[in-house]
Motif scaffolding. Sequence first.
Motif, PDB file in Angstrom:
ATOM      1  N   SER A  19       1.039  -1.325  -0.093  1.00  0.00           N
ATOM      2  CA  SER A  19       0.187  -0.205  -0.018  1.00  0.00           C
ATOM      3  C   SER A  19       0.659   1.437  -0.149  1.00  0.00           C
ATOM      4  O   SER A  19       0.482   2.554  -0.633  1.00  0.00           O
ATOM      5  N   ASP A  20       1.772   0.904   0.697  1.00  0.00           N
ATOM      6  CA  ASP A  20       2.378   2.993   0.296  1.00  0.00           C
ATOM      7  C   ASP A  20       3.973   2.049  -0.473  1.00  0.00           C
ATOM      8  O   ASP A  20       5.136   3.043   0.351  1.00  0.00           O
ATOM      9  N   GLU A  21       4.133   1.569  -0.953  1.00  0.00           N
ATOM     10  CA  GLU A  21       5.241   1.121  -2.206  1.00  0.00           C
ATOM     11  C   GLU A  21       5.082   0.954  -3.226  1.00  0.00           C
ATOM     12  O   GLU A  21       3.936   0.984  -4.041  1.00  0.00           O
ATOM     13  N   SER A  22       5.470   2.701  -4.099  1.00  0.00           N
ATOM     14  CA  SER A  22       5.051   2.741  -5.591  1.00  0.00           C
ATOM     15  C   SER A  22       6.235   1.970  -6.669  1.00  0.00           C
ATOM     16  O   SER A  22       6.077   1.885  -7.660  1.00  0.00           O
ATOM     17  N   ASP A  23       7.331   0.729  -6.048  1.00  0.00           N
ATOM     18  CA  ASP A  23       8.569   0.547  -7.085  1.00  0.00           C
ATOM     19  C   ASP A  23       7.000  -1.037  -6.712  1.00  0.00           C
ATOM     20  O   ASP A  23       7.394  -2.013  -6.115  1.00  0.00           O
ATOM     21  N   VAL A  24       6.921  -0.965  -8.570  1.00  0.00           N
ATOM     22  CA  VAL A  24       6.426  -1.944  -8.761  1.00  0.00           C
ATOM     23  C   VAL A  24       7.312  -3.634  -8.104  1.00  0.00           C
ATOM     24  O   VAL A  24       6.349  -4.769  -8.386  1.00  0.00           O
ATOM     25  N   ILE A  25       9.178  -3.703  -8.793  1.00  0.00           N
ATOM     26  CA  ILE A  25       9.949  -4.419  -8.609  1.00  0.00           C
ATOM     27  C   ILE A  25       9.667  -4.778  -7.094  1.00  0.00           C
ATOM     28  O   ILE A  25       9.018  -6.502  -7.477  1.00  0.00           O
ATOM     29  N   ALA A  26       9.466  -4.243  -6.602  1.00  0.00           N
ATOM     30  CA  ALA A  26       9.235  -4.470  -4.641  1.00  0.00           C
ATOM     31  C   ALA A  26       8.125  -5.396  -4.520  1.00  0.00           C
ATOM     32  O   ALA A  26       8.388  -6.231  -3.905  1.00  0.00           O
ATOM     33  N   ASN A  27       7.010  -4.633  -5.164  1.00  0.00           N
ATOM     34  CA  ASN A  27       5.960  -5.116  -4.775  1.00  0.00           C
ATOM     35  C   ASN A  27       5.895  -6.258  -5.534  1.00  0.00           C
ATOM     36  O   ASN A  27       4.877  -7.736  -4.254  1.00  0.00           O
ATOM     37  N   MET A  28       6.705  -6.563  -6.805  1.00  0.00           N
ATOM     38  CA  MET A  28       6.329  -7.639  -7.166  1.00  0.00           C
ATOM     39  C   MET A  28       7.047  -9.506  -6.597  1.00  0.00           C
ATOM     40  O   MET A  28       6.380 -10.504  -6.166  1.00  0.00           O
ATOM     41  N   ALA A  29       8.058  -8.529  -5.861  1.00  0.00           N
ATOM     42  CA  ALA A  29       8.837  -9.887  -5.010  1.00  0.00           C
ATOM     43  C   ALA A  29       8.065  -9.843  -3.380  1.00  0.00           C
ATOM     44  O   ALA A  29       7.601 -11.184  -2.840  1.00  0.00           O
ATOM     45  N   ASN A  30       7.523  -9.243  -2.904  1.00  0.00           N
ATOM     46  CA  ASN A  30       6.759  -9.348  -1.872  1.00  0.00           C
ATOM     47  C   ASN A  30       5.900 -10.252  -2.647  1.00  0.00           C
ATOM     48  O   ASN A  30       5.631 -10.874  -1.012  1.00  0.00           O
ATOM     49  N   ILE A  31       5.272  -9.883  -3.350  1.00  0.00           N
ATOM     50  CA  ILE A  31       3.567 -10.651  -3.392  1.00  0.00           C
ATOM     51  C   ILE A  31       4.198 -11.981  -3.752  1.00  0.00           C
ATOM     52  O   ILE A  31       3.788 -13.001  -3.387  1.00  0.00           O
ATOM     53  N   SER A  32       5.244 -12.289  -3.938  1.00  0.00           N
ATOM     54  CA  SER A  32       5.927 -13.920  -4.531  1.00  0.00           C
ATOM     55  C   SER A  32       6.095 -14.680  -3.237  1.00  0.00           C
ATOM     56  O   SER A  32       5.540 -15.658  -3.224  1.00  0.00           O
ATOM     57  N   ALA A  33       7.238 -13.469  -2.436  1.00  0.00           N
ATOM     58  CA  ALA A  33       6.800 -14.117  -1.656  1.00  0.00           C
ATOM     59  C   ALA A  33       5.786 -14.763  -0.782  1.00  0.00           C
ATOM     60  O   ALA A  33       5.874 -16.039   0.064  1.00  0.00           O
ATOM     61  N   ILE A  34       4.895 -13.612  -0.486  1.00  0.00           N
ATOM     62  CA  ILE A  34       3.197 -14.324   0.608  1.00  0.00           C
ATOM     63  C   ILE A  34       3.052 -15.099  -0.149  1.00  0.00           C
ATOM     64  O   ILE A  34       2.764 -16.465   0.389  1.00  0.00           O
ATOM     65  N   LEU A  35       2.933 -15.519  -1.844  1.00  0.00           N
ATOM     66  CA  LEU A  35       1.871 -16.853  -2.288  1.00  0.00           C
ATOM     67  C   LEU A  35       2.793 -17.516  -2.077  1.00  0.00           C
ATOM     68  O   LEU A  35       2.021 -19.046  -2.056  1.00  0.00           O
ATOM     69  N   PHE A  36       4.238 -17.531  -2.632  1.00  0.00           N
ATOM     70  CA  PHE A  36       4.799 -18.882  -2.532  1.00  0.00           C
ATOM     71  C   PHE A  36       5.151 -19.614  -0.731  1.00  0.00           C
ATOM     72  O   PHE A  36       4.783 -21.297  -1.187  1.00  0.00           O
ATOM     73  N   ASN A  37       4.811 -18.659   0.377  1.00  0.00           N
ATOM     74  CA  ASN A  37       4.877 -20.121   1.212  1.00  0.00           C
ATOM     75  C   ASN A  37       3.355 -19.879   1.894  1.00  0.00           C
ATOM     76  O   ASN A  37       3.406 -20.589   2.975  1.00  0.00           O
ATOM     77  N   ALA A  38       2.684 -19.319   1.015  1.00  0.00           N
ATOM     78  CA  ALA A  38       1.474 -19.689   1.836  1.00  0.00           C
ATOM     79  C   ALA A  38       1.257 -20.936   0.993  1.00  0.00           C
ATOM     80  O   ALA A  38       0.195 -21.512   1.486  1.00  0.00           O
TER      81      ALA A  38
END
Length: 154
Positions: A19-38
């Motif tokens: 929500s507070d991050e505008s960098d798309v690469i950083a957001n993609m990285a965190n989404i990847s981690a959330i999904l992979f670990n879920a």
Amino acid sequence: MNKNEFYQSLLGQVKAIISDESDVIANMANISAILFNAYDDVNWAGFYRMLDGELVLGPFQGQVACIRIPVGRGVCGTAVSTRQTQLVADVHQFTGHIACDALSNSEIVIPVFADNEVIAVLDIDSVTYNRFDDEDKKGLEAIVEVLQQQINNK
């Protein structure tokens, strides 16, 4: 927890982290981690980004992956060319499937749009056949929608 509750939980995590991050690469990285670990039976979760007319490996979690994928080839390239989510119960039956990891048996790929153009795809692979269903599709498309809103609002 049922699938709807599972995806609502993931959606909340994604919203909170990007929500507070505008960098798309950083957001993609965190989404990847959330999904992979879920997931218990997922061997790859991440993004391919559109660069110079082809998909190029982006942020991901999991096994080593193919670096470049032409539009129209494989499940990811098909998601770009059709502009639609690809839900594949058995990747070995998908014409033109690109086997980056021989252990992958099913896959879901969701296109990511900015200004009505596909700029990336979210790709999740599973070792389990028929791993993803319409509930997964709906939940993952909602997560991608949050990313798209963040991209389009910067």
